[in-house]
Design a protein around this motif. Structure first.
Motif: not given
Length: 363
Positions: A349-363
Protein backbone atom coordinates in the motif's frame (compact mmCIF):
# COMPACT_ATOMS: atom_id res chain seq x y z
CA UNK A 1 -22.57 -20.69 9.96
CA UNK A 2 -23.21 -23.04 7.07
CA UNK A 3 -22.26 -22.12 3.56
CA UNK A 4 -23.79 -22.79 0.16
CA UNK A 5 -21.41 -25.38 -1.29
CA UNK A 6 -20.94 -26.93 -4.72
CA UNK A 7 -18.04 -29.14 -5.81
CA UNK A 8 -16.86 -31.94 -8.12
CA UNK A 9 -14.01 -34.43 -7.71
CA UNK A 10 -10.34 -33.64 -8.28
CA UNK A 11 -6.77 -33.74 -6.88
CA UNK A 12 -5.33 -31.73 -4.00
CA UNK A 13 -2.51 -29.24 -4.38
CA UNK A 14 0.88 -30.65 -3.44
CA UNK A 15 1.56 -28.86 -0.17
CA UNK A 16 -0.89 -28.87 2.73
CA UNK A 17 -0.72 -27.75 6.34
CA UNK A 18 -2.57 -30.61 8.07
CA UNK A 19 -4.75 -30.20 11.15
CA UNK A 20 -6.09 -32.52 13.78
CA UNK A 21 -9.74 -33.57 13.44
CA UNK A 22 -12.17 -31.90 15.80
CA UNK A 23 -12.56 -34.03 18.94
CA UNK A 24 -16.07 -34.64 20.24
CA UNK A 25 -15.47 -36.33 23.65
CA UNK A 26 -16.78 -34.74 26.81
CA UNK A 27 -14.06 -32.18 27.45
CA UNK A 28 -14.68 -31.60 31.12
CA UNK A 29 -14.51 -35.34 31.87
CA UNK A 30 -11.47 -35.84 29.67
CA UNK A 31 -9.53 -32.98 31.28
CA UNK A 32 -10.22 -34.09 34.83
CA UNK A 33 -9.22 -37.65 33.95
CA UNK A 34 -5.88 -36.57 32.46
CA UNK A 35 -4.88 -33.90 34.95
CA UNK A 36 -6.14 -31.53 37.58
CA UNK A 37 -8.60 -28.84 36.54
CA UNK A 38 -6.77 -26.39 34.24
CA UNK A 39 -6.14 -22.95 35.68
CA UNK A 40 -6.23 -20.40 32.88
CA UNK A 41 -5.56 -16.68 33.05
CA UNK A 42 -7.45 -14.43 30.64
CA UNK A 43 -5.75 -11.09 29.99
CA UNK A 44 -8.15 -8.48 28.64
CA UNK A 45 -11.82 -7.65 29.15
CA UNK A 46 -12.72 -5.96 25.86
CA UNK A 47 -15.04 -7.07 23.09
CA UNK A 48 -13.25 -10.25 22.04
CA UNK A 49 -12.97 -11.46 25.65
CA UNK A 50 -16.69 -12.27 25.42
CA UNK A 51 -15.70 -14.94 22.89
CA UNK A 52 -13.09 -16.38 25.27
CA UNK A 53 -14.26 -16.37 28.89
CA UNK A 54 -17.55 -18.31 28.48
CA UNK A 55 -15.81 -21.04 26.48
CA UNK A 56 -12.92 -21.33 28.93
CA UNK A 57 -15.48 -21.82 31.69
CA UNK A 58 -17.43 -24.33 29.58
CA UNK A 59 -14.27 -26.42 29.40
CA UNK A 60 -14.36 -26.72 33.18
CA UNK A 61 -11.32 -24.50 33.72
CA UNK A 62 -10.72 -22.28 36.72
CA UNK A 63 -10.39 -18.88 35.04
CA UNK A 64 -8.74 -15.76 36.44
CA UNK A 65 -9.14 -12.46 34.62
CA UNK A 66 -6.82 -9.45 34.62
CA UNK A 67 -7.45 -6.24 32.74
CA UNK A 68 -6.67 -2.59 33.34
CA UNK A 69 -10.42 -2.07 33.29
CA UNK A 70 -13.53 -4.19 32.96
CA UNK A 71 -12.39 -7.44 34.61
CA UNK A 72 -14.92 -7.28 37.47
CA UNK A 73 -17.82 -6.61 35.10
CA UNK A 74 -16.74 -9.44 32.81
CA UNK A 75 -16.60 -12.05 35.58
CA UNK A 76 -19.86 -10.76 37.00
CA UNK A 77 -21.46 -11.53 33.63
CA UNK A 78 -19.95 -14.97 33.00
CA UNK A 79 -18.05 -16.23 36.04
CA UNK A 80 -14.40 -16.59 36.96
CA UNK A 81 -12.26 -14.55 39.33
CA UNK A 82 -10.88 -11.07 38.75
CA UNK A 83 -7.32 -10.39 39.95
CA UNK A 84 -5.50 -7.12 40.57
CA UNK A 85 -2.24 -7.57 38.66
CA UNK A 86 -0.53 -9.53 35.91
CA UNK A 87 1.92 -10.97 38.44
CA UNK A 88 -0.98 -12.25 40.55
CA UNK A 89 -2.50 -13.84 37.46
CA UNK A 90 0.78 -15.61 36.61
CA UNK A 91 1.03 -16.94 40.17
CA UNK A 92 -2.44 -18.51 40.02
CA UNK A 93 -2.53 -20.10 36.55
CA UNK A 94 -0.94 -22.75 34.36
CA UNK A 95 -1.81 -21.21 30.98
CA UNK A 96 -2.48 -17.70 29.69
CA UNK A 97 -5.03 -16.50 27.10
CA UNK A 98 -4.32 -13.00 25.74
CA UNK A 99 -7.28 -11.04 24.36
CA UNK A 100 -6.01 -7.46 24.31
CA UNK A 101 -5.35 -4.82 21.60
CA UNK A 102 -2.92 -5.89 18.89
CA UNK A 103 -0.07 -3.56 19.82
CA UNK A 104 0.07 -5.05 23.35
CA UNK A 105 0.37 -8.69 22.29
CA UNK A 106 4.13 -8.98 21.95
CA UNK A 107 4.95 -7.62 25.40
CA UNK A 108 2.25 -9.67 27.14
CA UNK A 109 3.20 -12.87 25.32
CA UNK A 110 6.85 -12.31 26.23
CA UNK A 111 5.99 -11.83 29.91
CA UNK A 112 3.78 -14.92 29.97
CA UNK A 113 6.42 -17.09 28.31
CA UNK A 114 9.10 -15.84 30.67
CA UNK A 115 6.78 -16.66 33.57
CA UNK A 116 6.78 -20.27 32.35
CA UNK A 117 3.29 -20.31 30.83
CA UNK A 118 1.96 -21.79 27.61
CA UNK A 119 0.04 -19.10 25.75
CA UNK A 120 -3.00 -18.55 23.55
CA UNK A 121 -3.04 -15.14 21.85
CA UNK A 122 -5.75 -13.53 19.79
CA UNK A 123 -4.77 -12.79 16.23
CA UNK A 124 -2.71 -11.14 14.96
CA UNK A 125 0.07 -12.75 16.94
CA UNK A 126 1.94 -9.42 16.99
CA UNK A 127 1.88 -6.13 15.12
CA UNK A 128 5.34 -6.40 13.49
CA UNK A 129 7.38 -9.10 11.80
CA UNK A 130 10.29 -8.55 14.19
CA UNK A 131 8.06 -9.01 17.24
CA UNK A 132 6.61 -12.21 15.80
CA UNK A 133 10.05 -13.65 15.07
CA UNK A 134 11.24 -12.69 18.56
CA UNK A 135 8.41 -14.34 20.50
CA UNK A 136 8.44 -17.49 18.33
CA UNK A 137 12.17 -17.83 19.01
CA UNK A 138 11.57 -17.21 22.73
CA UNK A 139 8.82 -19.84 22.92
CA UNK A 140 11.09 -22.37 21.22
CA UNK A 141 14.01 -21.51 23.49
CA UNK A 142 11.88 -21.88 26.63
CA UNK A 143 10.06 -24.98 25.38
CA UNK A 144 6.65 -23.33 25.71
CA UNK A 145 3.58 -23.72 23.52
CA UNK A 146 2.18 -20.65 21.76
CA UNK A 147 -0.98 -20.69 19.67
CA UNK A 148 -2.51 -17.77 17.72
CA UNK A 149 -6.29 -17.41 17.58
CA UNK A 150 -6.94 -17.81 13.85
CA UNK A 151 -10.52 -18.86 14.49
CA UNK A 152 -11.61 -19.01 10.83
CA UNK A 153 -9.76 -22.33 10.60
CA UNK A 154 -12.46 -23.64 12.95
CA UNK A 155 -15.55 -22.38 11.09
CA UNK A 156 -17.22 -25.41 9.46
CA UNK A 157 -17.47 -23.93 5.96
CA UNK A 158 -13.72 -23.28 5.91
CA UNK A 159 -12.97 -26.70 7.39
CA UNK A 160 -15.02 -28.22 4.55
CA UNK A 161 -13.01 -26.21 2.03
CA UNK A 162 -9.71 -27.36 3.53
CA UNK A 163 -10.79 -30.98 3.58
CA UNK A 164 -12.17 -30.86 0.03
CA UNK A 165 -8.87 -29.51 -1.30
CA UNK A 166 -6.80 -31.94 0.78
CA UNK A 167 -8.87 -34.89 -0.52
CA UNK A 168 -8.37 -33.83 -4.14
CA UNK A 169 -11.92 -32.67 -4.73
CA UNK A 170 -10.99 -29.52 -6.67
CA UNK A 171 -7.86 -30.65 -8.52
CA UNK A 172 -4.89 -28.31 -8.92
CA UNK A 173 -5.95 -24.96 -7.52
CA UNK A 174 -6.02 -22.03 -9.92
CA UNK A 175 -7.82 -19.12 -8.26
CA UNK A 176 -9.15 -18.45 -4.77
CA UNK A 177 -11.41 -15.52 -3.89
CA UNK A 178 -12.19 -14.48 -0.33
CA UNK A 179 -14.34 -11.61 0.92
CA UNK A 180 -15.11 -10.35 4.44
CA UNK A 181 -17.28 -7.34 5.31
CA UNK A 182 -18.33 -5.73 8.55
CA UNK A 183 -18.93 -2.39 10.20
CA UNK A 184 -16.04 0.02 10.71
CA UNK A 185 -15.03 -0.41 14.39
CA UNK A 186 -15.50 3.21 15.40
CA UNK A 187 -16.41 2.27 18.97
CA UNK A 188 -12.79 1.27 19.61
CA UNK A 189 -10.49 4.04 18.33
CA UNK A 190 -7.23 2.05 18.25
CA UNK A 191 -8.62 -0.14 15.45
CA UNK A 192 -8.51 2.79 13.04
CA UNK A 193 -4.88 3.61 13.92
CA UNK A 194 -2.86 1.61 11.41
CA UNK A 195 0.31 1.93 13.48
CA UNK A 196 -1.39 0.26 16.45
CA UNK A 197 -3.71 -2.25 14.79
CA UNK A 198 -2.52 -2.67 11.22
CA UNK A 199 -5.93 -1.44 10.16
CA UNK A 200 -8.37 -3.32 7.97
CA UNK A 201 -5.72 -5.62 6.48
CA UNK A 202 -4.03 -6.68 9.71
CA UNK A 203 -7.13 -6.86 11.87
CA UNK A 204 -9.88 -8.18 9.62
CA UNK A 205 -8.38 -9.44 6.36
CA UNK A 206 -5.61 -11.40 8.10
CA UNK A 207 -8.24 -14.12 8.59
CA UNK A 208 -8.48 -14.69 4.86
CA UNK A 209 -4.77 -14.14 4.24
CA UNK A 210 -4.12 -16.97 6.68
CA UNK A 211 -6.86 -19.11 5.14
CA UNK A 212 -5.46 -18.63 1.63
CA UNK A 213 -2.06 -19.91 2.78
CA UNK A 214 -3.69 -22.76 4.74
CA UNK A 215 -5.62 -23.86 1.66
CA UNK A 216 -3.22 -23.17 -1.23
CA UNK A 217 0.24 -23.22 0.34
CA UNK A 218 3.07 -20.76 0.73
CA UNK A 219 2.88 -17.24 -0.69
CA UNK A 220 5.67 -15.67 -2.71
CA UNK A 221 4.29 -12.30 -3.81
CA UNK A 222 1.85 -9.78 -2.30
CA UNK A 223 0.28 -6.63 -3.73
CA UNK A 224 -2.46 -4.45 -2.29
CA UNK A 225 -4.64 -1.39 -2.87
CA UNK A 226 -7.04 0.36 -0.50
CA UNK A 227 -9.46 3.28 -0.41
CA UNK A 228 -11.01 5.19 2.48
CA UNK A 229 -13.90 7.61 2.31
CA UNK A 230 -16.69 9.00 4.48
CA UNK A 231 -16.22 11.06 7.62
CA UNK A 232 -14.41 10.52 10.90
CA UNK A 233 -17.80 9.71 12.41
CA UNK A 234 -18.90 7.40 9.59
CA UNK A 235 -15.78 6.14 7.79
CA UNK A 236 -15.72 3.41 5.14
CA UNK A 237 -12.57 1.58 4.10
CA UNK A 238 -12.02 -1.11 1.48
CA UNK A 239 -8.91 -3.05 0.52
CA UNK A 240 -7.94 -5.71 -2.01
CA UNK A 241 -4.90 -7.96 -1.63
CA UNK A 242 -3.55 -10.18 -4.41
CA UNK A 243 -1.44 -13.19 -3.39
CA UNK A 244 0.69 -15.38 -5.62
CA UNK A 245 1.31 -18.85 -4.21
CA UNK A 246 4.43 -20.94 -4.77
CA UNK A 247 2.25 -23.36 -6.75
CA UNK A 248 1.30 -20.55 -9.16
CA UNK A 249 -2.27 -20.30 -7.83
CA UNK A 250 -3.63 -16.80 -7.24
CA UNK A 251 -5.71 -15.64 -4.26
CA UNK A 252 -7.75 -12.46 -4.27
CA UNK A 253 -8.73 -11.22 -0.81
CA UNK A 254 -11.23 -8.37 -0.38
CA UNK A 255 -12.12 -6.64 2.86
CA UNK A 256 -14.56 -3.93 3.88
CA UNK A 257 -15.10 -1.87 6.99
CA UNK A 258 -18.43 -0.31 6.09
CA UNK A 259 -21.30 1.74 7.56
CA UNK A 260 -22.44 1.11 11.11
CA UNK A 261 -25.53 -0.81 10.05
CA UNK A 262 -23.79 -3.27 7.74
CA UNK A 263 -24.18 -6.97 8.44
CA UNK A 264 -21.06 -9.09 8.91
CA UNK A 265 -20.71 -11.37 5.87
CA UNK A 266 -18.10 -13.74 4.49
CA UNK A 267 -17.70 -15.36 1.09
CA UNK A 268 -15.29 -17.53 -0.83
CA UNK A 269 -15.05 -19.10 -4.26
CA UNK A 270 -12.22 -21.56 -4.92
CA UNK A 271 -11.64 -23.11 -8.34
CA UNK A 272 -9.26 -25.82 -9.47
CA UNK A 273 -8.76 -27.97 -12.53
CA UNK A 274 -11.65 -30.26 -11.61
CA UNK A 275 -14.21 -28.12 -9.92
CA UNK A 276 -15.12 -25.26 -7.63
CA UNK A 277 -16.49 -24.73 -4.16
CA UNK A 278 -18.35 -21.66 -2.95
CA UNK A 279 -19.67 -20.22 0.29
CA UNK A 280 -21.71 -17.11 1.06
CA UNK A 281 -22.93 -16.38 4.56
CA UNK A 282 -25.50 -13.95 3.13
CA UNK A 283 -27.13 -16.73 1.10
CA UNK A 284 -28.14 -18.45 4.33
CA UNK A 285 -30.63 -15.66 5.05
CA UNK A 286 -34.19 -15.56 3.79
CA UNK A 287 -33.65 -11.92 2.92
CA UNK A 288 -30.87 -9.36 3.18
CA UNK A 289 -31.44 -5.68 3.89
CA UNK A 290 -28.52 -3.43 4.82
CA UNK A 291 -30.28 -0.10 5.18
CA UNK A 292 -29.31 2.91 7.21
CA UNK A 293 -31.26 2.87 10.47
CA UNK A 294 -30.76 3.76 14.13
CA UNK A 295 -28.30 1.26 15.58
CA UNK A 296 -25.98 0.75 18.52
CA UNK A 297 -23.19 -0.26 16.17
CA UNK A 298 -22.35 -2.86 13.56
CA UNK A 299 -21.06 -6.36 13.89
CA UNK A 300 -17.35 -7.01 14.46
CA UNK A 301 -17.48 -10.81 14.55
CA UNK A 302 -19.65 -13.25 12.57
CA UNK A 303 -22.64 -14.98 14.08
CA UNK A 304 -22.14 -18.60 15.08
CA UNK A 305 -24.14 -21.37 16.71
CA UNK A 306 -23.38 -21.15 20.45
CA UNK A 307 -23.80 -24.94 20.72
CA UNK A 308 -20.89 -25.44 18.31
CA UNK A 309 -19.07 -22.12 18.42
CA UNK A 310 -15.82 -22.03 16.42
CA UNK A 311 -14.37 -20.02 19.30
CA UNK A 312 -15.17 -22.90 21.65
CA UNK A 313 -13.71 -25.45 19.22
CA UNK A 314 -10.55 -23.36 18.88
CA UNK A 315 -10.03 -22.87 22.62
CA UNK A 316 -10.82 -26.52 23.29
CA UNK A 317 -8.25 -27.70 20.76
CA UNK A 318 -5.58 -25.39 22.18
CA UNK A 319 -6.23 -26.45 25.78
CA UNK A 320 -6.22 -30.13 24.80
CA UNK A 321 -2.85 -29.53 23.17
CA UNK A 322 -1.55 -27.99 26.40
CA UNK A 323 -2.64 -31.18 28.19
CA UNK A 324 -1.22 -33.61 25.61
CA UNK A 325 1.22 -34.02 22.76
CA UNK A 326 -1.46 -33.31 20.14
CA UNK A 327 -0.65 -30.47 17.77
CA UNK A 328 -3.50 -28.06 16.93
CA UNK A 329 -4.32 -27.09 13.37
CA UNK A 330 -2.65 -23.67 13.73
CA UNK A 331 0.87 -23.12 15.04
CA UNK A 332 2.91 -20.16 16.21
CA UNK A 333 4.73 -20.32 12.86
CA UNK A 334 1.38 -19.94 11.08
CA UNK A 335 0.65 -16.92 13.24
CA UNK A 336 4.02 -15.33 12.47
CA UNK A 337 3.60 -15.98 8.75
CA UNK A 338 0.13 -14.39 8.74
CA UNK A 339 1.67 -11.27 10.31
CA UNK A 340 4.38 -11.28 7.65
CA UNK A 341 1.86 -11.54 4.80
CA UNK A 342 -0.32 -8.77 6.24
CA UNK A 343 2.68 -6.47 6.70
CA UNK A 344 3.79 -7.18 3.15
CA UNK A 345 0.34 -6.01 2.01
CA UNK A 346 0.68 -2.86 4.09
CA UNK A 347 4.11 -2.21 2.57
CA UNK A 348 2.59 -2.64 -0.89
CA UNK A 349 0.00 0.00 0.00
CA UNK A 350 2.77 2.42 0.94
CA UNK A 351 5.01 1.81 -2.05
CA UNK A 352 2.47 1.04 -4.73
CA UNK A 353 4.59 -1.96 -5.69
CA UNK A 354 4.29 -5.74 -5.25
CA UNK A 355 6.28 -7.18 -2.36
CA UNK A 356 8.22 -10.41 -2.74
CA UNK A 357 8.14 -12.76 0.25
CA UNK A 358 11.25 -14.78 0.92
CA UNK A 359 10.65 -18.24 2.33
CA UNK A 360 11.19 -18.73 6.05
CA UNK A 361 12.15 -21.82 8.01
CA UNK A 362 10.40 -23.53 10.91
CA UNK A 363 7.00 -24.24 9.37
Amino acid sequence: MTGALSCVSGRAAARRVQHQPVKTANDRRKMTQKTKTPRIGLVGAGGISHQHLPHLLNLGADVYVYSQEGASALVAQYGGTAVDSLDELFEKVDYVDIATPTHTHADLIRKALEAGKDVISEKPLTRTDAEAAEIVALAQKLGRKLYPGHVVRFFPEYVRLFEAVAKGTLGDLAVLRFSRSGAFPTRTPWFADRELSGGLIMDQMIHDLDTARWIAGEITNVSAVSFRTGTSYEPVEAAHVLLTHASGAISHVAGLWGPKHIRFTTEYSVTGTKGSLQHSSASELNYLADLAAPTTGGELVPDSDPAESPYFLEIREFVQSFLSDDEPRVSMHDGAEAVRIANAALLSLETGQPVELLTTSGK
